[in-house]
Scaffold this motif. Structure first.
Motif, PDB file in Angstrom:
ATOM      1  N   ALA A  27       0.815  -1.214   0.000  1.00  0.00           N
ATOM      2  CA  ALA A  27       0.000   0.000   0.000  1.00  0.00           C
ATOM      3  C   ALA A  27       0.850   1.266   0.000  1.00  0.00           C
ATOM      4  CB  ALA A  27      -0.942   0.001   1.198  1.00  0.00           C
ATOM      5  N   ARG A  28       1.905   1.285   0.813  1.00  0.00           N
ATOM      6  CA  ARG A  28       2.737   2.489   0.868  1.00  0.00           C
ATOM      7  C   ARG A  28       3.346   2.802  -0.500  1.00  0.00           C
ATOM      8  NH1 ARG A  28       6.173   1.983   6.572  1.00  0.00           N
ATOM      9  NH2 ARG A  28       4.341   1.678   7.929  1.00  0.00           N
ATOM     10  N   SER A  29       3.798   1.774  -1.164  1.00  0.00           N
ATOM     11  CA  SER A  29       4.483   1.990  -2.437  1.00  0.00           C
ATOM     12  C   SER A  29       3.523   2.470  -3.514  1.00  0.00           C
ATOM     13  CB  SER A  29       5.171   0.690  -2.878  1.00  0.00           C
ATOM     14  OG  SER A  29       5.916   0.903  -4.047  1.00  0.00           O
ATOM     15  N   PHE A  30       2.361   1.806  -3.666  1.00  0.00           N
ATOM     16  CA  PHE A  30       1.477   2.230  -4.750  1.00  0.00           C
ATOM     17  C   PHE A  30       0.830   3.576  -4.445  1.00  0.00           C
ATOM     18  CE2 PHE A  30      -2.029  -0.397  -2.699  1.00  0.00           C
ATOM     19  CZ  PHE A  30      -2.998   0.594  -2.598  1.00  0.00           C
ATOM     20  N   SER A  31       0.602   3.883  -3.149  1.00  0.00           N
ATOM     21  CA  SER A  31       0.015   5.173  -2.816  1.00  0.00           C
ATOM     22  C   SER A  31       1.003   6.312  -3.079  1.00  0.00           C
ATOM     23  CB  SER A  31      -0.425   5.189  -1.353  1.00  0.00           C
ATOM     24  OG  SER A  31      -1.106   6.386  -1.045  1.00  0.00           O
ATOM     25  N   LEU A  32       2.274   6.113  -2.734  1.00  0.00           N
ATOM     26  CA  LEU A  32       3.270   7.146  -2.984  1.00  0.00           C
ATOM     27  C   LEU A  32       3.502   7.323  -4.485  1.00  0.00           C
ATOM     28  CD1 LEU A  32       5.273   9.187  -1.925  1.00  0.00           C
ATOM     29  CD2 LEU A  32       6.965   7.342  -1.690  1.00  0.00           C
ATOM     30  N   ALA A  33       3.556   6.219  -5.216  1.00  0.00           N
ATOM     31  CA  ALA A  33       3.701   6.321  -6.668  1.00  0.00           C
ATOM     32  C   ALA A  33       2.520   7.079  -7.272  1.00  0.00           C
ATOM     33  CB  ALA A  33       3.808   4.924  -7.284  1.00  0.00           C
ATOM     34  N   MET A  84      -7.578  -0.547 -18.978  1.00  0.00           N
ATOM     35  CA  MET A  84      -6.896  -1.117 -17.816  1.00  0.00           C
ATOM     36  C   MET A  84      -7.759  -2.143 -17.102  1.00  0.00           C
ATOM     37  SD  MET A  84      -4.944   2.234 -16.336  1.00  0.00           S
ATOM     38  CE  MET A  84      -4.050   3.293 -17.479  1.00  0.00           C
ATOM     39  N   ASP A  85      -9.069  -1.903 -17.038  1.00  0.00           N
ATOM     40  CA  ASP A  85      -9.965  -2.918 -16.467  1.00  0.00           C
ATOM     41  C   ASP A  85      -9.863  -4.225 -17.254  1.00  0.00           C
ATOM     42  OD1 ASP A  85     -11.088  -1.594 -14.284  1.00  0.00           O
ATOM     43  OD2 ASP A  85     -12.682  -0.670 -15.475  1.00  0.00           O
ATOM     44  N   ARG A  86      -9.653  -4.122 -18.561  1.00  0.00           N
ATOM     45  CA  ARG A  86      -9.640  -5.308 -19.420  1.00  0.00           C
ATOM     46  C   ARG A  86      -8.259  -5.947 -19.550  1.00  0.00           C
ATOM     47  NH1 ARG A  86     -13.300  -3.098 -24.558  1.00  0.00           N
ATOM     48  NH2 ARG A  86     -15.287  -2.976 -23.450  1.00  0.00           N
ATOM     49  N   ARG A  87      -7.199  -5.130 -19.525  1.00  0.00           N
ATOM     50  CA  ARG A  87      -5.867  -5.651 -19.840  1.00  0.00           C
ATOM     51  C   ARG A  87      -4.845  -5.484 -18.719  1.00  0.00           C
ATOM     52  NH1 ARG A  87      -8.033  -3.305 -24.365  1.00  0.00           N
ATOM     53  NH2 ARG A  87      -8.220  -4.678 -26.191  1.00  0.00           N
ATOM     54  N   SER A 136      -7.786   7.556 -10.037  1.00  0.00           N
ATOM     55  CA  SER A 136      -8.770   6.471 -10.146  1.00  0.00           C
ATOM     56  C   SER A 136      -8.088   5.111 -10.118  1.00  0.00           C
ATOM     57  CB  SER A 136      -9.594   6.628 -11.430  1.00  0.00           C
ATOM     58  OG  SER A 136      -8.793   6.478 -12.580  1.00  0.00           O
ATOM     59  N   LEU A 137      -6.842   5.023 -10.621  1.00  0.00           N
ATOM     60  CA  LEU A 137      -6.117   3.755 -10.598  1.00  0.00           C
ATOM     61  C   LEU A 137      -5.745   3.365  -9.166  1.00  0.00           C
ATOM     62  CD1 LEU A 137      -3.677   4.241 -13.633  1.00  0.00           C
ATOM     63  CD2 LEU A 137      -6.098   3.597 -13.611  1.00  0.00           C
ATOM     64  N   THR A 349     -12.880   0.893 -12.207  1.00  0.00           N
ATOM     65  CA  THR A 349     -11.904   1.908 -12.608  1.00  0.00           C
ATOM     66  C   THR A 349     -12.514   2.881 -13.600  1.00  0.00           C
ATOM     67  OG1 THR A 349     -10.172   0.233 -12.340  1.00  0.00           O
ATOM     68  CG2 THR A 349      -9.563   2.266 -13.454  1.00  0.00           C
ATOM     69  N   GLU A 350     -13.279   2.356 -14.552  1.00  0.00           N
ATOM     70  CA  GLU A 350     -13.908   3.228 -15.543  1.00  0.00           C
ATOM     71  C   GLU A 350     -14.927   4.156 -14.887  1.00  0.00           C
ATOM     72  OE1 GLU A 350     -16.509   3.042 -19.692  1.00  0.00           O
ATOM     73  OE2 GLU A 350     -15.719   1.186 -18.816  1.00  0.00           O
ATOM     74  N   SER A 351     -15.719   3.643 -13.937  1.00  0.00           N
ATOM     75  CA  SER A 351     -16.715   4.476 -13.265  1.00  0.00           C
ATOM     76  C   SER A 351     -16.046   5.599 -12.481  1.00  0.00           C
ATOM     77  CB  SER A 351     -17.566   3.618 -12.320  1.00  0.00           C
ATOM     78  OG  SER A 351     -18.299   2.650 -13.047  1.00  0.00           O
ATOM     79  N   LEU A 352     -14.982   5.275 -11.756  1.00  0.00           N
ATOM     80  CA  LEU A 352     -14.257   6.306 -11.019  1.00  0.00           C
ATOM     81  C   LEU A 352     -13.637   7.319 -11.981  1.00  0.00           C
ATOM     82  CD1 LEU A 352     -12.495   4.130  -8.281  1.00  0.00           C
ATOM     83  CD2 LEU A 352     -14.519   5.586  -8.015  1.00  0.00           C
ATOM     84  N   ALA A 353     -13.177   6.847 -13.132  1.00  0.00           N
ATOM     85  CA  ALA A 353     -12.599   7.765 -14.121  1.00  0.00           C
ATOM     86  C   ALA A 353     -13.648   8.730 -14.655  1.00  0.00           C
ATOM     87  CB  ALA A 353     -11.964   6.978 -15.261  1.00  0.00           C
TER      88      ALA A 353
END
Length: 426
Positions: A27-33, A84-87, A136-137, A349-353
């Motif tokens: 979590a720390r890594s993806f949130s900071l990125a 991204m949802d698909r691939r 959103s990601l 992801t698409e809905s949040l986007a």
């Protein structure tokens, strides 16, 4: 004394919900990125305004170019999210970041070389369209890892992360553009976006599950464009218009006051108020439904922004900006939480986007209207644009309240935990 000690809540206990978020592996890594990857959000729009205005002296043209960038970003965001949802996020992000770097540099080159005006708009649109919505990601990753209670805390934290970006970004891009050169501010935003995006792309362990297209499933479009999402997106159009207008008007107002370098600091005050509110909102256990919270926070946002009518100096702007900023994070968190609670995982992801698209389309309109207003009326009177847009946001949320009271069949709420996908499909 003993009773007083018992009733005292330590800061460590108070903020323990946030601490639990980062006990999640990765979590720390993806949130900071994700935070680094979001720095272009405040830097590119304002950077484009400073770059174009510096080259031409026209706030109207600067607002139109900046709005074009925001418009293309908003329209392209859901398309990147669908891919991204698909691939998977990693594969698509790497491609997007390559395009983002190339188009961002090309846009700056066209403006500084005094290329044809049409090329400025074309390359601004290409640059915006190349940038997926990183926020959103990251939220999609949290949603895949947490239960509903944890998600509210995570979304509030992400709203705070958004506001930290808007505290850091405007002063940084303003200082770089005014003290070094206008192109440096914009290009620094591009650099941070590419670094954060590639960093996030490399973290495969926390990626949400991929949802390939199912030819036998109901229409994906119907599962995305629910009544709930439409109400939130339409309201966010007006919220985004406030953000876009504020960027342009504050820059113009600071220049009128003889302190252009302070425009970034003045914009950061709005984000500072929102940051404080976001931290509190994430810890609070509020009464009422998610729908009621969304409508209530939208009304509060609309009322608070009416303070902008009273702006007559930078000191007053800073005070009003902080108070108005206190209502920003709550309306963004409540809207995101409402949408997330009523969609299927395969289109999350698409809905949040799409919620971000609503904001960015509003930014487009707001920046263009505000630029024209500054040129025609002067910056002080142009504060009417964000004030009226905020009032419209409150009215739109109230008008859509009836559609939010009862979830519609298309508004399908996912169940927390590993059974979400089976439950929704079943």
């Amino acid at each position: 004394m003993a009773r007083k000690r018992e009733n005292t809540v330590s800061p460590r206990t108070l903020f323990s919900p946030y601490a639990r978020l980062f006990a999640v592996p990765g979590a720390r890594s993806f949130s900071l990125a994700g935070w680094v990857g979001r720095l272009p959000a405040p830097m590119l729009g304002l950077g484009a305004v400073l770059l174009v205005e510096g080259e031409t002296g026209s706030y109207g043209l600067a607002g139109a170019v900046s709005g074009t960038l925001a418009l293309s970003y908003g329209l392209a965001g859901p398309q990147w999210a669908r891919a991204m949802d698909r691939r998977g996020q990693g594969r698509v992000l790497r491609l997007a970041m390559l395009a983002f770097a190339l188009t961002g540099v090309a846009f700056v080159a066209a403006v500084t070389a005094d290329g044809p005006r049409w090329s400025w708009f074309l390359l601004a649109a290409a640059s915006g369209a190349s940038g997926p919505n990183i926020g959103s990601l990251v939220r999609a990753r949290w949603s895949a890892l947490l239960d509903p209670v944890g998600r509210q805390t995570a979304y509030a934290f992400e709203a705070v992360a958004d506001e930290v970006v808007f505290v850091v970004g405007p002063p940084l891009v303003t200082l770089l553009a005014t003290l070094i050169a206008p192109p440096v501010g914009f290009l620094t935003g591009v650099f941070f976006g590419v670094v954060g995006g590639l960093w996030l792309a490399g973290q495969a362990a926390t990626e949400p599950p991929v949802h390939p297209v199912d030819a036998t499933a109901p229409s994906r479009r119907r599962s995305v464009l629910t009544p709930t999402l439409l109400v939130v997106v339409v309201t966010y159009l007006a919220v985004g218009a406030v953000f876009g207008a504020i960027d342009v008007v504050v820059v113009g107002f600071a220049e009128e006051e003889g302190a252009p370098a302070l425009s970034g600091a003045a914009l950061a005050v709005f984000a500072g108020g929102s940051l404080v509110a976001g931290l509190v909102y994430g810890l609070a256990r509020l009464p009422g439904t998610l729908a009621a919270r969304f409508v209530g926070t939208a009304v509060a946002f609309g009322l608070a922004a009416q303070l902008l009518w009273s702006v007559g100096s930078l000191a007053v702007l800073i005070g009003c900006g902080f108070l108005a900023g206190l209502t920003i994070a709550p309306v963004l968190v409540s809207g995101t939480s409402l949408v997330e609670s009523r969609v299927s995982p395969g289109v999350l992801t698409e809905s949040l986007a799409w919620t971000i698209t609503g904001l960015t389309l509003g930014v487009t309109a707001g920046s263009a209207l505000a630029g024209a207003a500054v040129d025609a009326w002067g910056a002080q009177r142009a504060f009417a644009v964000p004030a009226l847009a905020a009032g419209l946001a409150a009215l739109l949320a109230l008008a859509g309240a009836a559609l939010l009271r009862v979830p519609h069949p298309a508004d399908r709420a996912p169940v927390a935990g590993p059974l979400v996908e089976d439950d929704v499909r079943g």
